[in-house]
Every structure is written in structure tokens, then in C-alpha cells.
Enzyme design. Structure first.
Site, short mmCIF file in Angstrom:
data_model
loop_
_atom_site.label_atom_id
_atom_site.label_comp_id
_atom_site.label_asym_id
_atom_site.label_seq_id
_atom_site.Cartn_x
_atom_site.Cartn_y
_atom_site.Cartn_z
N CYS A 1 5.40 0.23 8.52
CA CYS A 1 4.94 1.45 7.54
C CYS A 1 6.26 2.07 6.94
O CYS A 1 7.20 1.93 7.22
CB CYS A 1 4.44 2.40 8.23
SG CYS A 1 3.61 4.01 7.31
N LEU A 2 6.03 2.12 5.46
CA LEU A 2 7.13 2.67 4.54
C LEU A 2 7.49 3.85 4.97
O LEU A 2 8.64 4.35 4.75
CB LEU A 2 6.66 2.46 3.08
CG LEU A 2 6.13 1.36 2.41
CD1 LEU A 2 5.66 1.14 0.98
CD2 LEU A 2 7.25 0.13 2.57
N HIS B 1 -3.65 6.98 6.50
CA HIS B 1 -2.74 8.18 6.14
C HIS B 1 -3.41 9.15 5.50
O HIS B 1 -2.72 10.32 5.52
CB HIS B 1 -1.91 7.39 4.94
CG HIS B 1 -0.60 6.71 5.50
ND1 HIS B 1 0.35 7.14 6.07
CD2 HIS B 1 -0.46 5.44 5.27
CE1 HIS B 1 1.23 6.18 6.48
NE2 HIS B 1 1.09 5.01 5.91
N GLN C 1 2.52 10.15 1.34
CA GLN C 1 3.84 9.42 1.57
C GLN C 1 4.88 9.73 0.50
O GLN C 1 5.90 9.58 0.87
CB GLN C 1 3.68 7.80 1.68
CG GLN C 1 3.07 7.39 3.18
CD GLN C 1 2.76 5.76 2.97
OE1 GLN C 1 1.90 5.35 2.45
NE2 GLN C 1 3.67 5.20 3.62
N HIS D 1 -5.06 1.00 6.77
CA HIS D 1 -4.02 1.56 7.01
C HIS D 1 -3.78 2.84 6.23
O HIS D 1 -3.15 3.94 6.58
CB HIS D 1 -2.83 0.67 7.01
CG HIS D 1 -1.63 1.24 7.05
ND1 HIS D 1 -0.54 0.80 8.23
CD2 HIS D 1 -0.73 2.09 6.39
CE1 HIS D 1 0.42 1.49 8.14
NE2 HIS D 1 0.70 2.02 7.04
N GLU D 2 -4.14 2.67 4.84
CA GLU D 2 -3.96 3.69 3.82
C GLU D 2 -5.09 4.86 4.04
O GLU D 2 -4.41 5.89 3.87
CB GLU D 2 -4.15 2.91 2.33
CG GLU D 2 -2.97 2.09 1.98
CD GLU D 2 -1.64 2.30 2.55
OE1 GLU D 2 -0.90 1.41 2.90
OE2 GLU D 2 -1.37 3.44 2.41
N GLY E 1 0.96 -1.28 -0.10
CA GLY E 1 -0.04 -0.10 -0.04
C GLY E 1 0.95 1.10 -0.12
O GLY E 1 1.96 1.16 0.40
O1 K2U Z 1 1.38 2.57 3.82
C1 K2U Z 1 2.19 1.96 4.01
O2 K2U Z 1 3.25 2.33 4.70
C2 K2U Z 1 2.69 0.32 3.41
C3 K2U Z 1 2.24 -0.62 4.41
C4 K2U Z 1 0.76 -0.87 4.09
C5 K2U Z 1 0.30 -1.90 5.36
C6 K2U Z 1 0.81 -1.89 6.64
C7 K2U Z 1 0.45 -2.83 7.56
C8 K2U Z 1 -0.43 -3.63 7.14
C9 K2U Z 1 -0.75 -3.97 5.66
C10 K2U Z 1 -0.46 -2.91 4.90
C11 K2U Z 1 3.43 -1.49 4.61
O3 K2U Z 1 4.54 -1.19 5.00
S1 K2U Z 1 3.39 -2.33 3.37
C12 K2U Z 1 4.76 -3.67 3.99
C13 K2U Z 1 4.03 -4.83 4.20
C14 K2U Z 1 4.19 -5.83 3.05
C15 K2U Z 1 3.41 -6.96 3.36
C16 K2U Z 1 2.56 -7.33 4.59
C17 K2U Z 1 2.24 -6.32 5.46
C18 K2U Z 1 3.02 -5.03 5.25
ZN ZN Z 2 2.02 3.32 6.21
#
Ligand code: K2U
Ligand code: ZN
Length: 184
Positions: free
Chosen positions: A88-89, A134, A51, A130-131, A46
Site C-alpha cells: 500500500c502506498l 480505502h 490517501q 483494495h481501492e 491504484g
Molecule cells: O492503494 C494503494 O496503496 C496502491 C496499491 C494498490 C494495490 C495494492 C495491492 C494489489 C494491487 C494494487 C499498491 O501499493 S500499488 C503498488 C503495486 C504495484 C504493482 C502491483 C501491485 C502493487
Molecule cells: Zn493502499
């Protein structure tokens, strides 16, 4: 393929409300394509516009090869409860357990500005929430207990020097240019 800089914790835009999109344009569709490229390069599932330093209410998601664009999304139904670890990225190497509704129904516009409704569960439901957080200046660390958030922020303080101007570049590296090309 254009890779965009990711803003990390400390960048004010991550804590601001986004602006609803009034009309989809070709420029916004190009931004969406760049967001997908950047999300995949960062190994995310996501990515929300703040971001990558933009204030439009847009996010992209790709859980198990199911790319989804959400513009002006709203959560209209929540059901159940589930706890899982999140990252979170924009807060690299920081993780924590977050309790969220297990299933959600959202309404949004797609990349062409067409309205759609989506029911989700499991990881897709979590990613959508989560998105959408944001897009309203909320981060997963806001859900942690006081002690866990304090610990996460202390770890982040020791790492933030790696991200001058609160920017995380892709691909990582001293010389990478604005879109990931090597600086000349
Ligand atoms: O928005 C973001 O920072 C991307 C997030 C999205 C996310 C966070 C928690 C749970 C689900 C999605 C992540 O950093 S993406 C990294 C990731 C990869 C596989 C599974 C979970 C998180
Ligand atoms: Zn995030």
C-alpha cells in the site's frame, strides 16, 4: 502535473468513511488528474482520495496502461477466491498475503459522472477491491492474521519517523515543496 502528498498509516483520514460525490465538477476532474500523476510518480497502480487527504468517494487505477476512474463505486458481484501479496502506498515497505474474491463486478460513475459497470479478474480485480476498501477506511493490513499484523505494525513503528505529520512527499526529499518543487 501536480504531485500531491500521500497520507500514511496514522493519518486519521485513512480510517474514515468517504462521502459520495453528488455531482462531478471541474475541480474534481483536476483532482483526478493530480491523483493519476501522484500514483504514477509513486509507482502505484491504484490511489484513493483519502490517501491524498480528500474525503470524496473517488479512486484512480491504472493496471497495464488501462487508466480507470471510479466514483461512488459499489461491488455488486463477487466470485471465487484468490490469495496474493499486497502492499500500500500509504504503508510503505510493508507487505502481506491477502485473500480476496478472484473476480468482481463493480458499478461506478466515471470522470464525467456517467454510470458504468466493469467485470474484472486477476490484478485489476484485486486493485479495485483494495481501492474500494480505502474508500471505506479499510486497509490491507486488516486482513492479516493477528501475528502478521502485529509484526507489520512493529516494523511500521520503526519507520514512521521518516514521515513527519504522517505525510509522504513526492518526490521524496527534505526540500521538496508542496507539489514536489524544490523549496525556494
Ligand atoms: O492503494 C494503494 O496503496 C496502491 C496499491 C494498490 C494495490 C495494492 C495491492 C494489489 C494491487 C494494487 C499498491 O501499493 S500499488 C503498488 C503495486 C504495484 C504493482 C502491483 C501491485 C502493487
Ligand atoms: Zn493502499
Amino acid at each position: 502535473m501536480s504531485l500531491l502528498d500521500i497520507h500514511v498509516l496514522g493519518s486519521p483520514i485513512l480510517r474514515q468513511e468517504t462521502t459520495p460525490v453528488e455531482r462531478m465538477t471541474d475541480e474534481l476532474r483536476r483532482l483526478i488528474d493530480d491523483m493519476f500523476d501522484t500514483m504514477h510518480a509513486a509507482k502505484g497502480i491504484g490511489l484513493a482520495a483519502p490517501q491524498i487527504g480528500r474525503s470524496e468517494r473517488i479512486a484512480v487505477i491504472d493496471v497495464e496502461d488501462n487508466p480507470i476512474v471510479i466514483v461512488n463505486p459499489e461491488i455488486v458481484i463477487t466470485e471465487g477466491s484468490a490469495k496474493a501479496e499486497e502492499g500500500c502506498l500509504s504503508i510503505p515497505e510493508i507487505y502481506g498475503d491477502v485473500e480476496r474474491p478472484a473476480r468482481v463486478t463493480i458499478r461506478a460513475l466515471d470522470r464525467d459522472g456517467e454510470r458504468f459497470e466493469l467485470q474484472a479478474s486477476e490484478l485489476l480485480a484485486r486493485c479495485l477491491q483494495h481501492e474500494i476498501d480505502h474508500l471505506h477506511g479499510k486497509l490491507f493490513i486488516d486482513y492479516l492474521s493477528f501475528l502478521k499484523r502485529r509484526s507489520a505494525l512493529a516494523k511500521w513503528e520503526s519507520m514512521r519517523k521518516d514521515f513527519p505529520q504522517n505525510i509522504r512527499k513526492f518526490p521524496p526529499g527534505e526540500m521538496a515543496g508542496r507539489h514536489g518543487e524544490e523549496a525556494l
